[in-house]
Design an enzyme around this catalytic site. Structure first.
Site, PDB file in Angstrom:
ATOM      1  N   THR A 195      -7.291  16.823 -24.044  1.00  0.00           N
ATOM      2  CA  THR A 195      -7.293  15.825 -24.324  1.00  0.00           C
ATOM      3  C   THR A 195      -7.205  15.500 -25.750  1.00  0.00           C
ATOM      4  O   THR A 195      -7.910  14.981 -26.845  1.00  0.00           O
ATOM      5  CB  THR A 195      -8.469  15.576 -24.623  1.00  0.00           C
ATOM      6  OG1 THR A 195      -9.362  15.841 -23.221  1.00  0.00           O
ATOM      7  CG2 THR A 195      -9.683  14.225 -24.371  1.00  0.00           C
ATOM      8  N   ASN A 403     -20.811  17.309 -27.483  1.00  0.00           N
ATOM      9  CA  ASN A 403     -20.534  17.168 -26.402  1.00  0.00           C
ATOM     10  C   ASN A 403     -21.773  17.185 -25.453  1.00  0.00           C
ATOM     11  O   ASN A 403     -22.265  16.072 -24.655  1.00  0.00           O
ATOM     12  CB  ASN A 403     -20.119  18.280 -25.763  1.00  0.00           C
ATOM     13  CG  ASN A 403     -18.660  18.552 -26.316  1.00  0.00           C
ATOM     14  OD1 ASN A 403     -18.226  17.573 -25.634  1.00  0.00           O
ATOM     15  ND2 ASN A 403     -17.776  18.812 -27.603  1.00  0.00           N
TER      16      ASN A 403
END
Length: 408
Positions: A195, A403
């Site tokens: 990412t 997260n």
């Protein structure tokens, strides 16, 4: 490889638009609540382009559109980027939306659609809200200025805490050539790619085939040598645009200044890679692992990534625990060829393992070292001449918190 390092100088100022002929900007279009979320990078003329892309078998629509431009055209003049939504796993509608972003950007800047790359980053599996994106494209007014560069670097961020920019200049045929880069990346970083989005510009004159060769060479030892959490994402890419406005003779491996160019590209890529590793979600420390004495450079990098990617090593560094057993375990399961009796490990300047056995060291002094913002681990294998580097970060409570609420 002998490199004329003395010709390489750091450039401060306009960052991604520092090379001749580039403009950029970032704006808030409405995908995010307040922050910038739409950006464009544009070259004055069509540029040679090279790209490296995620190895995840599931690849987002924008990435597929951009891969096609790189593969079929070898030229690119603009890249349109949104953050806040990855436009990944969105089916036929996602592809149509990515192509529409490409089309509208081409129309806005009066260039061919097949010269436009598209990149998206953010939440996976949600349809992209095209209304603010399309109205935002119409409002884009790229600039050849520090302001435009800063806005661009801000608009591509997701959970990043800082922007990531760098630039260097070298000489090719006696002419000044500048290479600049901007990147984003903080979580789901286990490249090949991960990412992250990276955009590199240069005014060097080089054909796309040679540019791809140079990018592949430096990617293996920079972007593919970082890890934050072992996850490989669906969207991520590094693009290099070279518009030739420096006016040098076309670069290729037999050109006398080829090594200068590759070294400058490597330095830009390494700077960005280390910034990404340092800015890992919730991270408090950058970890660098250096391996010497492996059978090959490839095996050395494999070991270095195994160590820096180990959750147990990461948590030990976070806790300032000189638990070298976790390091040697990660060396052992890396899959590389090793001789357990020949391993030497140092944390900072402190040798903790000699010939595979514990060395005498001051636990207190090493604990103090581990409190520093950058921690270096060295592994010597005494098997060959291979060497490699990898970068990562510690694993903290904040990583879990970030997260656990990413979509909230």
């Amino acid at each position: 490889m002998t490199v004329a390092v003395q010709q390489l100088k750091k450039v401060s100022g306009k960052n991604i638009v520092t090379p001749k002929g580039y403009k950029a900007v970032g704006i808030h279009c409405g995908l995010k609540h307040k922050k910038y979320d739409l950006a464009v990078l544009i070259s004055e003329v069509p540029a040679s382009v090279a790209g490296v892309f995620t190895t995840n078998a599931i690849q987002a629509a924008p990435l597929l559109v951009t891969k096609e431009v790189v593969k079929e055209n070898g030229k690119m003049q603009a890249v349109i980027i949104n953050s806040g939504n990855a436009n990944a796993c969105t089916g036929a509608q996602g592809m149509a939306d990515a192509l529409l972003m490409q089309q509208k950007t081409a129309e806005k800047f009066s260039i061919s659609q097949n010269l436009v790359g598209v990149a998206s980053t953010g939440v996976i599996g949600e349809k992209l809200n095209m209304k603010p994106v399309l109205s935002g494209i119409e409002k884009l007014n790229p600039m050849d200025s520090l302001e435009g560069s800063i806005q661009f670097s801000q608009a591509i961020l997701t959970t990043d805490t800082v922007t990531k920019n760098t630039a260097y200049k070298t000489e090719v045929d006696g002419k000044e050539v500048i290479i600049a880069g901007t990147a984003k990346g903080s979580g789901m970083i286990e490249p090949n790619m991960a990412t992250m989005l990276g955009f590199i510009t240069t005014d060097a004159n080089i054909e796309s085939v040679q540019l791809q060769q140079a990018l592949k060479e430096v990617t293996d030892v920079t972007f593919n040598s970082i890890t934050v959490d072992g996850d490989t994402s669906t969207n991520d890419m590094v693009l290099v645009l070279a518009n030739g406005l420096a006016g040098n003779q076309s670069l290729n491996p037999s050109h006398p200044d080829w090594e200068n160019f590759v070294h400058a590209l490597h330095t830009v890529a390494q700077d960005l890679a280390k910034m990404i590793a340092k800015d890992g979600e919730g991270a408090t420390k950058l970890i660098e692992v250096e391996v010497h004495g492996a059978l090959s450079d490839c095996e050395a990098r494999k070991i270095a990534k195994s160590v820096v990617g180990s959750p147990l090593v990461k948590t030990a560094v976070f806790g300032c625990d000189a638990n070298w057993g976790r390091v040697i375990a990660a060396v052992g399961y890396s899959g590389a060829s090793i001789d357990p009796n020949g391993i030497i490990i140092a944390i900072g300047e402190t040798v903790v393992v000699t010939n595979g056995e514990p060395a005498h060291f001051s636990e207190g002094l090493l604990t103090q070292y581990l409190k520093q913002p950058e921690v270096k681990i060295q592994v010597h294998l005494n098997k060959g001449t291979g060497k490699g580097l990898a970068w990562g970060c510690d694993l903290t409570y904040d990583y879990v918190q970030i997260n656990a609420s990413y979509r909230s």
